[in-house]
Design a protein around this motif. Structure first.
Motif, PDB file in Angstrom:
ATOM      1  N   LEU A  35      -7.703   7.377  -3.227  1.00 61.79           N
ATOM      2  CA  LEU A  35      -8.436   8.552  -2.725  1.00 61.79           C
ATOM      3  C   LEU A  35      -9.137   9.268  -3.876  1.00 61.79           C
ATOM      4  O   LEU A  35     -10.306   9.650  -3.768  1.00 61.79           O
ATOM      5  CB  LEU A  35      -7.470   9.524  -2.035  1.00 61.79           C
ATOM      6  CG  LEU A  35      -7.099   9.272  -0.581  1.00 61.79           C
ATOM      7  CD1 LEU A  35      -6.144  10.373  -0.104  1.00 61.79           C
ATOM      8  CD2 LEU A  35      -8.330   9.227   0.317  1.00 61.79           C
ATOM      9  N   ILE A  84       0.879  -1.176   0.000  1.00 62.35           N
ATOM     10  CA  ILE A  84       0.000   0.000   0.000  1.00 62.35           C
ATOM     11  C   ILE A  84       0.913   1.222   0.000  1.00 62.35           C
ATOM     12  O   ILE A  84       1.208   1.834   1.029  1.00 62.35           O
ATOM     13  CB  ILE A  84      -0.952   0.008   1.216  1.00 62.35           C
ATOM     14  CG1 ILE A  84      -1.723  -1.318   1.294  1.00 62.35           C
ATOM     15  CG2 ILE A  84      -1.933   1.180   1.098  1.00 62.35           C
ATOM     16  CD1 ILE A  84      -2.652  -1.427   2.499  1.00 62.35           C
ATOM     17  N   HIS A 128      -2.353  -0.091   7.151  1.00 65.09           N
ATOM     18  CA  HIS A 128      -1.865   1.284   7.184  1.00 65.09           C
ATOM     19  C   HIS A 128      -0.904   1.517   6.025  1.00 65.09           C
ATOM     20  O   HIS A 128      -0.456   0.571   5.361  1.00 65.09           O
ATOM     21  CB  HIS A 128      -1.203   1.560   8.538  1.00 65.09           C
ATOM     22  CG  HIS A 128      -2.114   1.314   9.699  1.00 65.09           C
ATOM     23  ND1 HIS A 128      -3.100   2.196  10.081  1.00 65.09           N
ATOM     24  CD2 HIS A 128      -2.230   0.249  10.540  1.00 65.09           C
ATOM     25  CE1 HIS A 128      -3.768   1.701  11.116  1.00 65.09           C
ATOM     26  NE2 HIS A 128      -3.257   0.518  11.417  1.00 65.09           N
ATOM     27  N   LEU A 129      -0.601   2.794   5.832  1.00 66.00           N
ATOM     28  CA  LEU A 129       0.266   3.175   4.722  1.00 66.00           C
ATOM     29  C   LEU A 129       1.605   2.421   4.798  1.00 66.00           C
ATOM     30  O   LEU A 129       2.172   2.282   5.877  1.00 66.00           O
ATOM     31  CB  LEU A 129       0.499   4.684   4.763  1.00 66.00           C
ATOM     32  CG  LEU A 129       1.081   5.332   3.509  1.00 66.00           C
ATOM     33  CD1 LEU A 129       0.180   5.093   2.295  1.00 66.00           C
ATOM     34  CD2 LEU A 129       1.288   6.827   3.741  1.00 66.00           C
ATOM     35  N   LYS A 179      -3.499   6.847  10.349  1.00 65.19           N
ATOM     36  CA  LYS A 179      -4.691   6.740   9.506  1.00 65.19           C
ATOM     37  C   LYS A 179      -4.823   5.334   8.923  1.00 65.19           C
ATOM     38  O   LYS A 179      -3.813   4.665   8.642  1.00 65.19           O
ATOM     39  CB  LYS A 179      -4.671   7.789   8.393  1.00 65.19           C
ATOM     40  CG  LYS A 179      -3.496   7.738   7.444  1.00 65.19           C
ATOM     41  CD  LYS A 179      -3.647   8.858   6.411  1.00 65.19           C
ATOM     42  CE  LYS A 179      -2.432   8.937   5.492  1.00 65.19           C
ATOM     43  NZ  LYS A 179      -1.281   9.623   6.135  1.00 65.19           N
ATOM     44  N   PRO A 239       2.290   5.089  -1.144  1.00 68.17           N
ATOM     45  CA  PRO A 239       1.623   6.398  -1.248  1.00 68.17           C
ATOM     46  C   PRO A 239       0.919   6.565  -2.592  1.00 68.17           C
ATOM     47  O   PRO A 239      -0.166   7.162  -2.649  1.00 68.17           O
ATOM     48  CB  PRO A 239       2.786   7.390  -1.092  1.00 68.17           C
ATOM     49  CG  PRO A 239       3.777   6.659  -0.243  1.00 68.17           C
ATOM     50  CD  PRO A 239       3.688   5.225  -0.699  1.00 68.17           C
ATOM     51  N   HIS A 296      -9.408   8.024   7.188  1.00 71.24           N
ATOM     52  CA  HIS A 296      -8.504   7.616   6.122  1.00 71.24           C
ATOM     53  C   HIS A 296      -7.474   8.682   5.735  1.00 71.24           C
ATOM     54  O   HIS A 296      -6.555   8.389   4.960  1.00 71.24           O
ATOM     55  CB  HIS A 296      -9.308   7.236   4.870  1.00 71.24           C
ATOM     56  CG  HIS A 296     -10.264   6.100   5.071  1.00 71.24           C
ATOM     57  ND1 HIS A 296      -9.896   4.902   5.636  1.00 71.24           N
ATOM     58  CD2 HIS A 296     -11.596   5.986   4.793  1.00 71.24           C
ATOM     59  CE1 HIS A 296     -10.949   4.097   5.696  1.00 71.24           C
ATOM     60  NE2 HIS A 296     -11.986   4.737   5.199  1.00 71.24           N
ATOM     61  N   TYR A 335      -2.345   4.580  -2.432  1.00 68.04           N
ATOM     62  CA  TYR A 335      -3.266   5.263  -1.514  1.00 68.04           C
ATOM     63  C   TYR A 335      -3.855   6.518  -2.151  1.00 68.04           C
ATOM     64  O   TYR A 335      -5.073   6.734  -2.135  1.00 68.04           O
ATOM     65  CB  TYR A 335      -2.505   5.601  -0.236  1.00 68.04           C
ATOM     66  CG  TYR A 335      -3.189   6.578   0.692  1.00 68.04           C
ATOM     67  CD1 TYR A 335      -4.400   6.253   1.301  1.00 68.04           C
ATOM     68  CD2 TYR A 335      -2.609   7.812   0.980  1.00 68.04           C
ATOM     69  CE1 TYR A 335      -5.014   7.153   2.164  1.00 68.04           C
ATOM     70  CE2 TYR A 335      -3.209   8.706   1.841  1.00 68.04           C
ATOM     71  CZ  TYR A 335      -4.414   8.376   2.420  1.00 68.04           C
ATOM     72  OH  TYR A 335      -5.024   9.260   3.270  1.00 68.04           O
ATOM     73  N   GLU A 336      -3.000   7.328  -2.733  1.00 64.88           N
ATOM     74  CA  GLU A 336      -3.484   8.586  -3.309  1.00 64.88           C
ATOM     75  C   GLU A 336      -4.358   8.349  -4.538  1.00 64.88           C
ATOM     76  O   GLU A 336      -5.354   9.051  -4.750  1.00 64.88           O
ATOM     77  CB  GLU A 336      -2.282   9.479  -3.647  1.00 64.88           C
ATOM     78  CG  GLU A 336      -1.631  10.036  -2.389  1.00 64.88           C
ATOM     79  CD  GLU A 336      -0.203  10.520  -2.612  1.00 64.88           C
ATOM     80  OE1 GLU A 336       0.197  10.648  -3.790  1.00 64.88           O
ATOM     81  OE2 GLU A 336       0.499  10.737  -1.616  1.00 64.88           O
ATOM     82  N   ILE A 344      -9.079  -0.943  -0.869  1.00 60.70           N
ATOM     83  CA  ILE A 344      -7.782  -1.030  -1.553  1.00 60.70           C
ATOM     84  C   ILE A 344      -7.393  -2.507  -1.718  1.00 60.70           C
ATOM     85  O   ILE A 344      -6.813  -2.899  -2.738  1.00 60.70           O
ATOM     86  CB  ILE A 344      -6.695  -0.260  -0.768  1.00 60.70           C
ATOM     87  CG1 ILE A 344      -6.934   1.250  -0.910  1.00 60.70           C
ATOM     88  CG2 ILE A 344      -5.292  -0.627  -1.265  1.00 60.70           C
ATOM     89  CD1 ILE A 344      -5.988   2.100  -0.091  1.00 60.70           C
ATOM     90  N   MET A 398      -6.034   2.636   6.140  1.00 60.27           N
ATOM     91  CA  MET A 398      -6.247   2.531   4.697  1.00 60.27           C
ATOM     92  C   MET A 398      -7.660   2.013   4.409  1.00 60.27           C
ATOM     93  O   MET A 398      -8.240   1.250   5.189  1.00 60.27           O
ATOM     94  CB  MET A 398      -5.209   1.592   4.074  1.00 60.27           C
ATOM     95  CG  MET A 398      -3.763   2.078   4.206  1.00 60.27           C
ATOM     96  SD  MET A 398      -3.422   3.613   3.269  1.00 60.27           S
ATOM     97  CE  MET A 398      -3.611   4.857   4.563  1.00 60.27           C
ATOM     98  N   HIS A 399      -8.191   2.419   3.274  1.00 58.20           N
ATOM     99  CA  HIS A 399      -9.511   1.942   2.856  1.00 58.20           C
ATOM    100  C   HIS A 399      -9.458   0.429   2.647  1.00 58.20           C
ATOM    101  O   HIS A 399      -8.571  -0.074   1.941  1.00 58.20           O
ATOM    102  CB  HIS A 399      -9.931   2.595   1.543  1.00 58.20           C
ATOM    103  CG  HIS A 399      -9.880   4.093   1.539  1.00 58.20           C
ATOM    104  ND1 HIS A 399      -8.693   4.790   1.496  1.00 58.20           N
ATOM    105  CD2 HIS A 399     -10.865   5.015   1.558  1.00 58.20           C
ATOM    106  CE1 HIS A 399      -8.952   6.087   1.492  1.00 58.20           C
ATOM    107  NE2 HIS A 399     -10.254   6.253   1.528  1.00 58.20           N
TER     108      HIS A 399
END
Lengths: 130, 86
Positions: free
Chosen positions: A22, A13, A84-85, A46, A15, A32, A18-19, A52, A48-49
């Motif tokens: 989003l 996961i 998580h990220l 935060k 960045p 999130h 993740y971005e 994902i 993560m969804h």
């Protein structure tokens, strides 16, 4: 394709993932996107969804699993723990049913969060072979 | 599976139909076809076959189900497989 066939792949996961998610989902719930908010809710940062992981499953089934061209027919996912990220998630898949009569395959997936040392999700996927 | 009598096979198959098509009012009968069930489209047909395979521990071939005319013929095919499994 045969019952019992297994395959694995690890995803991160990042960045970028993740971005992109989003943007694609538009889900900017504070859980999130806001570390402080997540900490107030008891998480280390935060969260993560969960969807994902669904994206990883989509790639795994469509681009990695040695089934050739497939069409996703159903995806039943149970989220077990937050990710998580930067977490790495390994998908372990096993073919549990091959229905030759209708050209469909059922797979059982376990998504293990290798960074946290716990199961992130389990899923059952049904695909049609083309 | 082979110890199932006709009534038990029909009852289990009815449960699978009801679950697959999300309709608890379905009562299967020999003359029933896809035209009799609103949700019986191509995807749910696949779902039905998969569920019957899982529910009865059998496997079908394309040649076996390709020309079935109705549920009665499907039931006969299923009973034959269960009997052959001994």
């Amino acid at each position: 394709m045969r019952e019992g066939l297994e395959a694995s792949r690890t995803y991160t996961i990042s960045p970028e993932v993740y971005e992109a998610f989003l943007v694609a989902s538009g889900d900017v719930n504070p859980l999130h996107v806001d570390d402080e908010h997540a900490r107030r809710l008891g998480f280390p940062e935060k969260v993560m969804h969960g969807a994902i992981l669904g994206c990883f499953i989509s790639h795994f089934v469509g681009m990695h699993f040695p089934a050739g061209a497939v069409v996703l027919q159903s995806l039943d996912t149970q989220l077990k723990s937050p990710c998580h990220l930067h977490d790495q998630v390994r998908i372990d898949a096993r073919v549990t049913q091959v229905a030759e009569a209708v050209g469909a395959v059922v797979m059982s997936l376990v998504l293990t969060n290798e960074t946290r040392g716990r199961v992130a999700a389990k899923a059952r996927v049904q695909v049609g072979l083309r | 599976m082979s110890t199932l009598d006709d009534a038990a096979i029909r009852a289990r198959l009815t449960d699978i139909f009801r679950d697959t098509f999300d309709d608890d009012s379905i009562e299967i009968h020999e003359a029933m076809t896809a035209a009799d069930v609103d949700e019986w489209d191509s995807l749910n047909h696949i779902n039905l076959i998969l569920a019957v395979e899982r529910g009865f521990g059998v496997r079908f071939k394309t040649s076996e189900i390709g020309n079935l005319a109705n549920v009665g013929e499907f039931l006969a095919l299923l009973k034959g497989k269960l009997a052959a499994a001994g």
